[in-house]
Design a protein around this motif. Structure first.
Motif, PDB file in Angstrom:
ATOM      1  N   GLU A  95     120.915  28.055  28.154  1.00 25.94           N
ATOM      2  CA  GLU A  95     120.039  28.611  27.112  1.00 25.94           C
ATOM      3  C   GLU A  95     120.877  28.804  25.857  1.00 25.94           C
ATOM      4  O   GLU A  95     121.425  29.872  25.621  1.00 25.94           O
ATOM      5  CB  GLU A  95     119.407  29.913  27.605  1.00 25.94           C
ATOM      6  CG  GLU A  95     118.513  29.679  28.810  1.00 25.94           C
ATOM      7  CD  GLU A  95     117.832  30.939  29.314  1.00 25.94           C
ATOM      8  OE1 GLU A  95     117.796  31.945  28.585  1.00 25.94           O
ATOM      9  OE2 GLU A  95     117.338  30.895  30.453  1.00 25.94           O
ATOM     10  N   LYS A 122     109.131  35.539  37.799  1.00 28.40           N
ATOM     11  CA  LYS A 122     108.333  34.795  36.820  1.00 28.40           C
ATOM     12  C   LYS A 122     107.418  33.789  37.522  1.00 28.40           C
ATOM     13  O   LYS A 122     106.245  33.641  37.165  1.00 28.40           O
ATOM     14  CB  LYS A 122     109.249  34.022  35.868  1.00 28.40           C
ATOM     15  CG  LYS A 122     109.986  34.860  34.845  1.00 28.40           C
ATOM     16  CD  LYS A 122     110.710  33.903  33.915  1.00 28.40           C
ATOM     17  CE  LYS A 122     111.600  34.615  32.931  1.00 28.40           C
ATOM     18  NZ  LYS A 122     112.303  33.647  32.065  1.00 28.40           N
ATOM     19  N   TYR A 165     120.570  45.865  37.729  1.00 27.93           N
ATOM     20  CA  TYR A 165     119.560  46.519  36.892  1.00 27.93           C
ATOM     21  C   TYR A 165     119.716  48.037  36.819  1.00 27.93           C
ATOM     22  O   TYR A 165     119.514  48.610  35.740  1.00 27.93           O
ATOM     23  CB  TYR A 165     118.148  46.075  37.302  1.00 27.93           C
ATOM     24  CG  TYR A 165     117.845  44.707  36.734  1.00 27.93           C
ATOM     25  CD1 TYR A 165     117.405  44.560  35.424  1.00 27.93           C
ATOM     26  CD2 TYR A 165     118.068  43.557  37.472  1.00 27.93           C
ATOM     27  CE1 TYR A 165     117.187  43.306  34.864  1.00 27.93           C
ATOM     28  CE2 TYR A 165     117.845  42.297  36.936  1.00 27.93           C
ATOM     29  CZ  TYR A 165     117.406  42.187  35.623  1.00 27.93           C
ATOM     30  OH  TYR A 165     117.196  40.947  35.065  1.00 27.93           O
ATOM     31  N   ARG A 214     103.873  38.178  28.861  1.00 27.11           N
ATOM     32  CA  ARG A 214     103.705  36.844  29.457  1.00 27.11           C
ATOM     33  C   ARG A 214     102.218  36.479  29.534  1.00 27.11           C
ATOM     34  O   ARG A 214     101.825  35.353  29.220  1.00 27.11           O
ATOM     35  CB  ARG A 214     104.356  36.825  30.848  1.00 27.11           C
ATOM     36  CG  ARG A 214     104.456  35.456  31.478  1.00 27.11           C
ATOM     37  CD  ARG A 214     105.439  35.460  32.650  1.00 27.11           C
ATOM     38  NE  ARG A 214     106.786  35.778  32.205  1.00 27.11           N
ATOM     39  CZ  ARG A 214     107.375  36.957  32.361  1.00 27.11           C
ATOM     40  NH1 ARG A 214     106.765  37.943  33.008  1.00 27.11           N
ATOM     41  NH2 ARG A 214     108.576  37.182  31.891  1.00 27.11           N
ATOM     42  N   LYS A 222      99.574  44.498  35.261  1.00 28.48           N
ATOM     43  CA  LYS A 222     100.559  43.859  34.370  1.00 28.48           C
ATOM     44  C   LYS A 222     100.082  42.481  33.913  1.00 28.48           C
ATOM     45  O   LYS A 222     100.252  42.113  32.750  1.00 28.48           O
ATOM     46  CB  LYS A 222     101.915  43.757  35.081  1.00 28.48           C
ATOM     47  CG  LYS A 222     103.002  43.167  34.188  1.00 28.48           C
ATOM     48  CD  LYS A 222     104.337  43.001  34.907  1.00 28.48           C
ATOM     49  CE  LYS A 222     105.313  42.244  33.998  1.00 28.48           C
ATOM     50  NZ  LYS A 222     106.556  41.870  34.677  1.00 28.48           N
ATOM     51  N   SER A 268     112.027  35.024  27.819  1.00 27.00           N
ATOM     52  CA  SER A 268     111.499  36.357  27.585  1.00 27.00           C
ATOM     53  C   SER A 268     112.609  37.380  27.650  1.00 27.00           C
ATOM     54  O   SER A 268     113.712  37.095  28.114  1.00 27.00           O
ATOM     55  CB  SER A 268     110.414  36.675  28.617  1.00 27.00           C
ATOM     56  OG  SER A 268     110.866  36.361  29.923  1.00 27.00           O
ATOM     57  N   TYR A 320     113.288  44.465  34.168  1.00 22.56           N
ATOM     58  CA  TYR A 320     113.218  45.774  33.514  1.00 22.56           C
ATOM     59  C   TYR A 320     111.868  46.470  33.713  1.00 22.56           C
ATOM     60  O   TYR A 320     111.576  47.451  33.020  1.00 22.56           O
ATOM     61  CB  TYR A 320     113.495  45.609  32.014  1.00 22.56           C
ATOM     62  CG  TYR A 320     114.894  45.094  31.711  1.00 22.56           C
ATOM     63  CD1 TYR A 320     115.961  45.976  31.552  1.00 22.56           C
ATOM     64  CD2 TYR A 320     115.159  43.743  31.604  1.00 22.56           C
ATOM     65  CE1 TYR A 320     117.249  45.516  31.293  1.00 22.56           C
ATOM     66  CE2 TYR A 320     116.441  43.264  31.347  1.00 22.56           C
ATOM     67  CZ  TYR A 320     117.475  44.160  31.190  1.00 22.56           C
ATOM     68  OH  TYR A 320     118.754  43.692  30.947  1.00 22.56           O
ATOM     69  N   ASP A 321     111.049  45.993  34.640  1.00 24.37           N
ATOM     70  CA  ASP A 321     109.715  46.566  34.825  1.00 24.37           C
ATOM     71  C   ASP A 321     109.739  48.078  35.069  1.00 24.37           C
ATOM     72  O   ASP A 321     108.814  48.786  34.671  1.00 24.37           O
ATOM     73  CB  ASP A 321     108.997  45.895  36.005  1.00 24.37           C
ATOM     74  CG  ASP A 321     108.361  44.566  35.617  1.00 24.37           C
ATOM     75  OD1 ASP A 321     108.351  44.226  34.426  1.00 24.37           O
ATOM     76  OD2 ASP A 321     107.871  43.869  36.523  1.00 24.37           O
TER      77      ASP A 321
HETATM   78  P1  IMP Z   1     115.244  34.377  30.716  1.00 26.07           P
HETATM   79  O1  IMP Z   1     113.926  34.242  30.032  1.00 26.07           O
HETATM   80  O2  IMP Z   1     115.323  33.558  31.973  1.00 26.07           O
HETATM   81  O3  IMP Z   1     116.391  34.171  29.784  1.00 26.07           O
HETATM   82  O4  IMP Z   1     115.402  35.866  31.256  1.00 26.07           O
HETATM   83  C1  IMP Z   1     114.500  36.829  30.951  1.00 26.07           C
HETATM   84  C2  IMP Z   1     115.007  38.172  31.448  1.00 26.07           C
HETATM   85  O5  IMP Z   1     114.326  39.158  30.685  1.00 26.07           O
HETATM   86  C3  IMP Z   1     114.679  38.442  32.903  1.00 26.07           C
HETATM   87  O6  IMP Z   1     115.692  38.019  33.784  1.00 26.07           O
HETATM   88  C4  IMP Z   1     114.509  39.952  32.872  1.00 26.07           C
HETATM   89  O7  IMP Z   1     115.768  40.580  32.878  1.00 26.07           O
HETATM   90  C5  IMP Z   1     113.872  40.175  31.521  1.00 26.07           C
HETATM   91  N1  IMP Z   1     112.401  40.087  31.594  1.00 26.07           N
HETATM   92  C6  IMP Z   1     111.595  39.133  31.045  1.00 26.07           C
HETATM   93  N2  IMP Z   1     110.316  39.352  31.336  1.00 26.07           N
HETATM   94  C7  IMP Z   1     110.296  40.442  32.110  1.00 26.07           C
HETATM   95  C8  IMP Z   1     109.233  41.155  32.732  1.00 26.07           C
HETATM   96  O8  IMP Z   1     108.050  40.793  32.704  1.00 26.07           O
HETATM   97  N3  IMP Z   1     109.604  42.244  33.404  1.00 26.07           N
HETATM   98  C9  IMP Z   1     110.887  42.676  33.490  1.00 26.07           C
HETATM   99  N4  IMP Z   1     111.902  42.044  32.962  1.00 26.07           N
HETATM  100  C10 IMP Z   1     111.617  40.923  32.262  1.00 26.07           C
END
Ligand code: IMP
Length: 199
Positions: A41, A13, A93, A177, A171, A70, A150-151
């Protein structure tokens, strides 16, 4: 150069936010570099979790903070794992991909949606929150080396490649995002509350 604290310890991220902010002349500073810990969270939705993460970071660091919450919502799983996406994978994963693909195959339903709630918090605790979504399908097998999470199993609508195969340059123009981020930049869209902040 202006600096914005990115309230995450997720390297994937942080990298994406760095790429989104750089053209605006803004440097993304990670929560780890500021010595911040992540709050639990505890909210039941993406917006609530983004708000509690952003507010905690902005108040602690005394500078504006962006936080994203997310996840991947899979139709065959009734919208799960959703806010529990990170916990669903628990760092493994390949196993998570196999479970999702098996569920989609059993249901004959491959639709999925990535959701991102992005919250900008100020040091006084005020927040503004925006939602971005990207619809697509689950790939029948993981493909691609790029990205994170999960990309490798998400194929966005209008494309045949997964996020992981498309890579960051694509992306970052179409993702959940990027869509939430565009609303933050323009000050448009689905702020969860008024323009003066949502709490
Ligand atoms: P959190 O927002 O930190 O609770 O975690 C979000 C999780 O959702 C990530 O650790 C991924 O497993 C998944 N995730 C969120 N955004 C993406 C993305 O852009 N690509 C792939 N997986 C994502």
């Amino acid at each position: 150069m202006k600096r914005v604290l990115i309230a995450t310890h997720n390297a994937g991220k942080l990298k994406e936010f760095g790429a989104l902010l750089a053209p605006l002349g803004i440097e993304a500073v990670g929560a780890g570099a500021m010595g911040l810990t992540e709050p639990d969270e505890t909210a039941s939705d993406f917006a609530g979790n983004a708000q509690l993460k952003a507010r905690a970071a902005a108040v602690a660091a005394g500078m504006p903070a962006l936080a994203d919450d997310s996840g991947l919502c899979v139709a065959a799983l009734g919208g799960e794992p959703g806010v529990l996406s990170a916990r669903y994978a628990a760092g493994d994963y390949p196993t998570a991909f196999a479970r999702i693909i098996a569920a989609c195959g059993a249901a004959g339903e491959w639709r999925a949606r990535f959701v991102c709630a992005l919250c900008l918090a100020q040091p006084d605790g005020t927040t503004a929150t925006f939602i971005g979504q990207a619809d697509g399908v689950i790939a029948k097998a993981p493909r691609g080396e790029g990205g994170f999470g999960y990309d490798a199993v998400f194929v966005p609508d209008g494309y045949e490649k997964t996020y992981a195969e498309l890579g960051g340059a694509v992306k970052d123009t179409i993702s959940h995002r990027a869509r939430a981020f565009a609303q933050v930049v323009k000050g448009l869209g689905s702020s969860c509350r008024s323009a003066g902040g949502d709490g």
